[in-house]
Design an enzyme around this catalytic site. Structure first.
Site, mmCIF file in Angstrom:
data_model
loop_
_atom_site.group_PDB
_atom_site.id
_atom_site.type_symbol
_atom_site.label_atom_id
_atom_site.label_comp_id
_atom_site.label_asym_id
_atom_site.label_seq_id
_atom_site.Cartn_x
_atom_site.Cartn_y
_atom_site.Cartn_z
ATOM 1 N N SER A 468 0.809 -1.211 0.000
ATOM 2 C CA SER A 468 0.000 0.000 0.000
ATOM 3 C C SER A 468 0.852 1.274 0.000
ATOM 4 C CB SER A 468 -0.954 -0.032 1.203
ATOM 5 O OG SER A 468 -1.973 0.913 1.070
ATOM 6 N N ASP A 479 10.011 5.771 -10.166
ATOM 7 C CA ASP A 479 9.602 6.474 -11.379
ATOM 8 C C ASP A 479 10.363 7.779 -11.568
ATOM 9 O OD1 ASP A 479 7.846 4.458 -11.941
ATOM 10 O OD2 ASP A 479 6.061 5.504 -11.211
ATOM 11 N N LYS A 493 -0.699 -4.351 -3.382
ATOM 12 C CA LYS A 493 -1.969 -3.733 -2.985
ATOM 13 C C LYS A 493 -2.037 -2.325 -3.566
ATOM 14 C CE LYS A 493 -4.686 -2.243 1.003
ATOM 15 N NZ LYS A 493 -4.661 -0.803 0.679
#
Length: 749
Positions: A468, A479, A493
């Site tokens: 999460s 990224d 998740k």
């Protein structure tokens, strides 16, 4: 995720989540639904069918899913019910939706009462088996994981399963050196102890199990939280509560002090020690003492907790006194207790790199916590993971570390806003995560604060337990090209949950409906992908410990699918991909010569083999040979894990302030040093199989084993530190690469 074989083990974990219990309840009580529960079920169904991200009607198809999941949640290993038990309720398989909407939960409660009947019957049979003699020369085996098998067709088949189970537990104790008399006594007491929690179950427990069968049939991360579950969730998020500062556990019907939190009222009094038994509680200085022997742990905890600055009185049997020892009465003033063990912490590890030493700052973050209520009220000192990490980064800067590793192993997530704000400590400005709601509307959560708390090289350590919010942070760092992700693929998740209080529908202040935690959105990486199902793939992979078939999002049969949306507009903060192949090459060369990694690979291979076989021999000769092999392996592991660090191992740099703070916090108000309990027990980090369960060992032995395990070498952390030390060396010798990897770093300009 694998479940314990016995429901009592599950309910031990759920004990703090149940509603108000009745300690004097007996085994013969037939549990029935209460009016408030039937109303709560209706309101929960209305909220879930209208507001959930995955809009799913409560109809016959959903009823079938609830039916299967409810039986599975009661008897996940299929050791109590038979197929005949399931079949007798087949007529209601498509009618549980009507039971909820019609405010008639008699059938779910009847199913549970049958479960309790079967539970008592199976345990009674197991105790009868102890009077027989087992033949350990035969070649038969015991299947220990039965979650995916069919239900036993007959009562005789279930009894044979229990015969093998008892035989296996007897054999474990025999191999550990116990004689028949001791084995019989140990197992009889064990099976009897299973009955005690079962007898303390209440209608609140049954309601919560059933409602979770419904909620989780929609989607894995949707849950019903009873009043105490909601309170426990709130405590976990804010990392604080109002009480005396003791961590308690149940042992043989006693409430026992397992840990005394440093700086708490209990610690400062100097009158409470680890191992003390609490046998009575008076919630204030006027209320008479209530005996709590045999009570459920959550009921004792509820009695001890109370408003800050109020007084609670405890009747204690000291740890070193016998059952008939002299009792002591202690009065303590409740205070706000900070759960610092779950807060962010830092350490510094030094690694030799040729003739120089690289200093790597490690920040361990167990959860993304925030005290939402304190922040809402404007408390400038509200508890926050980001604020704590920012402070630690400032300290690491003063300590002149060369690189920072954020350790998110087994961090299951927490506050979404904390994940965004924590990312902001390592990037200048920009989007962090995208959210898409049930109406396909996409919103972007961004870091809007200019500047970085740390602009130097960065690593993030993850494993299958990182979920999460951990995945949001790791994905954003990846990224942006801001840091190197190390470890194993994360949980997967990729959904966002919210809490919805059902008490707003209650017509009576005394009737509490609990809360729903349900999925309202799916989050996406800024590159447009999602961590759902696939998780975050590390740049440099370490050995995979977990089994993806039994742990992680992909293990759920109704998880949301992987998908993607348009990327957000963002500017990369660096190009770490350029340096990853060089680091990976050094990593592979190093671990190929590392004995610890070779042991780790062997252990993982053995565990995978055992999972695949899913059975264990009940032949004593075969098992003794396996045990001897395991003993030899364990001794080798223990010797290495507890050995003095070698020349190439990372060395822990002691923090003098930490030692000073602990010394100050340990001083009681009187100025005298609080007594430190002496603990004797298991030696070493790796315990031989003694055939015992946790509560059957002494508390001192359990604590000593945990202490030794914490002191053991962390092979994966050490390698991650080596990787970051390698990165520092490469960046310092290659200015061109440093400018591309860390364009914002002050020392690269």
């Amino acid at each position: 995720m694998k479940k314990q074989t016995l429901l009592v083990a599950v309910l031990a974990a759920l004990s703090v989540q149940a509603g108000a219990a009745v300690p004097e309840k007996t085994a013969d009580t037939v549990l029935k639904p209460q009016p408030g529960q039937t109303q709560a079920a209706v309101w929960a169904s209305r909220v879930l069918t209208k507001l959930h991200y995955k809009s799913t009607p409560l109809d016959d198809a959903m009823s079938e899913k609830i039916f299967d999941r409810y039986f599975k949640s009661l008897d996940s290993e299929k050791m109590f019910f038979t197929q005949a038990d399931i079949d007798q309720y087949a007529v209601v398989r498509t009618r549980l939706d009507d039971a909820i909407t019609g405010e008639n939960l008699s059938v779910p409660f009847a199913i549970f009462n049958l479960y309790q009947q079967r539970f008592n019957e199976r345990i009674a049979y197991a105790r009868e088996l102890l009077k027989t003699k087992f033949d350990f020369s035969t070649d038969e085996s015991y299947q220990y994981d039965r979650e995916k098998v069919e239900w036993a067709k007959t009562d005789a088949e279930v009894k044979d399963l229990w015969r093998k189970r008892v035989k296996n537990e007897w054999l474990r104790l025999k191999l550990a050196g116990k004689d028949d008399k001791a084995i019989r006594e140990t197992l009889d007491k064990r099976y009897d102890s299973y009955l005690s929690p079962s007898r303390k179950l209440t209608n609140e427990d049954v309601f919560q199990i059933f409602m979770n069968a419904y909620a989780m049939s929609i989607e894995p991360h949707t849950n019903y939280l009873g009043p105490r579950a909601a309170e426990a969730f709130d405590i976990a998020m804010r990392l604080s509560l109002e009480g005396i500062g003791c961590i308690l556990q149940s042992r043989d019907d006693y409430t026992v002090v397992r840990e005394v939190i440093v700086g708490s009222p209990a610690a400062l009094s100097g009158k409470i020690k680890v191992g003390d038994k609490i046998v009575g509680v008076a919630k204030d200085d006027k209320t008479p003492m209530t005996e709590v022997l045999g009570w459920r742990l959550d009921d004792v905890v509820a009695l001890i907790r109370g408003p800050k600055d109020s007084t609670v009185r405890l009747e204690i049997v000291p740890a070193d006194a016998g059952p008939d020892g002299k009792h002591a009465t202690i009065a303590l003033v409740r205070q706000k207790i900070s759960m610092e063990e779950q807060s962010a912490k830092k350490t510094i590890l030094e690694v030799k790199d040729g003739n120089v030493k690289r200093r790597i700052g490690v920040i361990s973050l167990p959860t993304f916590y925030q005290d939402f209520e304190a922040r809402r009220k404007g408390d400038k000192d509200f508890k926050s993971a980001t604020r704590d990490v920012a402070r630690l980064l400032a300290e690491l800067k003063k300590d002149k570390v060369d690189n920072v590793l954020v350790d998110l192993r087994n961090n299951g997530g927490g506050s979404l806003s904390e994940a965004v704000e924590l990312t902001g400590l390592f990037i200048d400005k920009g989007p962090v995560v995208q959210q898409r709601n049930g109406e396909n509307k996409v919103e972007i959560e961004s870091d809007t604060n200019a500047g970085m708390a740390w602009d130097g090289p960065l690593g993030v350590l993850i494993n299958r337990g990182s979920a999460s919010a951990s995945e949001i942070f790791a994905a954003a760092i990846q990224d942006y090209g801001r840091g190197i992700i190390i470890g194993e693929p994360s949980f997967g998740k990729g959904t966002v949950q919210t809490l919805f209080g059902l008490d707003r529908f209650s017509q009576n202040d005394k009737v509490h409906y609990g809360e729903l935690k349900f999925t309202i959105a799916q989050f996406f990486r800024i590159n447009g992908g999602t961590t759902q199902l696939r998780g975050v793939t590390p740049d440099i992979k370490l050995p995979t410990m977990a089994d993806s078939d039994s742990y992680g999002e992909s293990s759920y049969d109704n998880a949301l699918p992987w998908t993607q949306i348009k990327p957000a507009v963002y500017i990369p903060a660096g190009e770490v991909k350029e340096i990853v192949p060089l680091l990976d090459k050094r990593h592979e060369a190093r671990v190929s010569k590392d004995k610890d990694f070779q042991y780790l690979a062997e252990d993982i291979a053995l565990v995978k083999k055992q999972r695949k076989e899913n059975s264990i021999s009940l032949n004593e000769t075969v098992r003794r040979k396996e045990r001897d092999t395991q003993e030899a392996r364990s001794k080798l592991r223990e010797a290495r894990l507890l050995a003095t660090p070698g020349a190439d191992d990372p060395i822990l740099v002691p923090d003098p302030k930490d030692a000073l703070n602990k010394a100050i916090a340990a001083k009681p108000a009187s100025g005298k040093t609080a007594p430190v309990p002496k603990v004797a027990g298991v030696k070493g980090a790796l315990r031989s199989d003694d055939g015992l369960q946790g509560s059957e060992r002494t508390l001192a032995a359990e604590l000593e084993a945990e202490k030794a395990a914490k002191a053991a070498k962390d092979v994966l952390l050490n390698e991650a530190v080596h990787i970051l030390a390698d990165e520092v060396g490469l960046l310092k010798t290659d200015t061109r690469m440093a400018l591309r990897v860390l364009p914002y770093a002050a020392d690269t300009k």
